[in-house]
Design a protein around this motif. Structure first.
Motif, PDB file in Angstrom:
ATOM      1  N   PHE A  92       3.357   9.920   0.797  1.00 19.23           N
ATOM      2  CA  PHE A  92       3.243   9.452   1.571  1.00 19.23           C
ATOM      3  C   PHE A  92       2.086   8.749   1.999  1.00 19.23           C
ATOM      4  N   ALA A  93       1.310   9.869   2.661  1.00 18.83           N
ATOM      5  CA  ALA A  93      -0.331   9.928   2.934  1.00 18.83           C
ATOM      6  C   ALA A  93      -1.289   9.260   1.549  1.00 18.83           C
ATOM      7  N   LEU A 151       9.081   7.101  -2.294  1.00 21.05           N
ATOM      8  CA  LEU A 151      10.426   7.807  -2.468  1.00 21.05           C
ATOM      9  C   LEU A 151      10.767   7.550  -4.016  1.00 21.05           C
ATOM     10  N   VAL A 152       9.927   7.537  -5.366  1.00 22.43           N
ATOM     11  CA  VAL A 152       9.954   7.361  -6.638  1.00 22.43           C
ATOM     12  C   VAL A 152       9.377   9.335  -6.703  1.00 22.43           C
ATOM     13  N   VAL A 211      10.644  -3.625  -6.419  1.00 19.17           N
ATOM     14  CA  VAL A 211       9.654  -4.066  -5.611  1.00 19.17           C
ATOM     15  C   VAL A 211       8.024  -4.400  -5.649  1.00 19.17           C
ATOM     16  N   ALA A 212       7.630  -2.498  -5.787  1.00 14.22           N
ATOM     17  CA  ALA A 212       5.946  -2.456  -6.075  1.00 14.22           C
ATOM     18  C   ALA A 212       5.403  -4.234  -6.925  1.00 14.22           C
ATOM     19  N   PHE A 213       6.868  -3.662  -7.864  1.00 11.43           N
ATOM     20  CA  PHE A 213       5.709  -5.673  -8.670  1.00 11.43           C
ATOM     21  C   PHE A 213       5.894  -6.833  -7.541  1.00 11.43           C
ATOM     22  N   PRO A 215       3.382   1.411  -1.665  1.00  9.54           N
ATOM     23  CA  PRO A 215       3.125   2.870  -1.466  1.00  9.54           C
ATOM     24  C   PRO A 215       4.863   3.254  -1.063  1.00  9.54           C
ATOM     25  N   LEU A 216       5.207   2.363  -0.527  1.00  7.90           N
ATOM     26  CA  LEU A 216       6.753   2.998   0.215  1.00  7.90           C
ATOM     27  C   LEU A 216       7.622   2.932  -1.224  1.00  7.90           C
TER      28      LEU A 216
END
Length: 174
Positions: A120-121, A165-166, A35-37, A160-161
């Motif tokens: 998250f921040a 989670l990871v 997802v990040a990639f 970042p989302l």
């Protein structure tokens, strides 16, 4: 205060069980990395990744936790989907980000909300700064065709989302 000590105290304070977090980390991390990639490369979070994240929880969740707890965890999905739709409607995030947040919802324990906000921040700050730094340096040449470089003010929130989670699951596992 040392960072390792803080991380240790954070991980001990989490409501998620360590074995549950470990198994969910192992199954969700590859999807999160993709997802990040994908969001960095094309400014899109593919629908199949969102479906996969939910299906993995649907398969492993009932094995890892009592069914009433599993049901409560599933309830996070529609709540976060509605929240994500509102955030998308006001232009703060894309639809893929909202769908990813909803699919990640069952992985997140409400009792850990304060820690999740901190994660998250930190993840958002680190992702934004590192993306912008890479965008304006020679590092950009490593992936010159990524759409996120030329997306203007838009930012690939999948980074970042997924990272949140990871990191959350890793803290819970270790």
């Amino acid at each position: 205060m040392d960072v390792l000590g803080l991380i240790g105290r954070l991980s001990q304070a989490l409501a998620i069980q360590d074995m549950t977090a470990l198994v969910l980390l192992v199954v969700a991390a590859p999807v999160c990395f993709y997802v990040a990639f994908s969001d960095l490369r094309s400014m899109r979070i593919p629908n199949w990744t969102v479906v996969m994240l939910f299906v993995l929880f649907a398969i492993f969740g009932p094995v890892l936790m009592p069914l009433p707890e599993y049901g409560w965890q599933l309830l996070h999905m529609p709540i976060l989907l509605i929240l994500g739709m509102v955030v998308n409607a006001v232009g703060l995030a894309g639809a893929g980000d909202a769908k990813f947040l909803a699919a990640a919802g069952p992985y997140l324990w409400v009792a850990d909300l304060q820690v999740l906000i901190v994660i998250f921040a930190a993840s958002l700050s680190a992702a934004y700064l590192s993306h912008r730094l890479a965008k304006y340096t020679a590092l950009r040449a490593l992936a010159p065709h990524w759409q996120s470089w030329s997306a203007g003010r838009k930012f690939p929130m999948g980074l970042p989302l997924a990272g949140t989670l990871v990191i959350y699951l890793a803290l819970g596992a270790f």
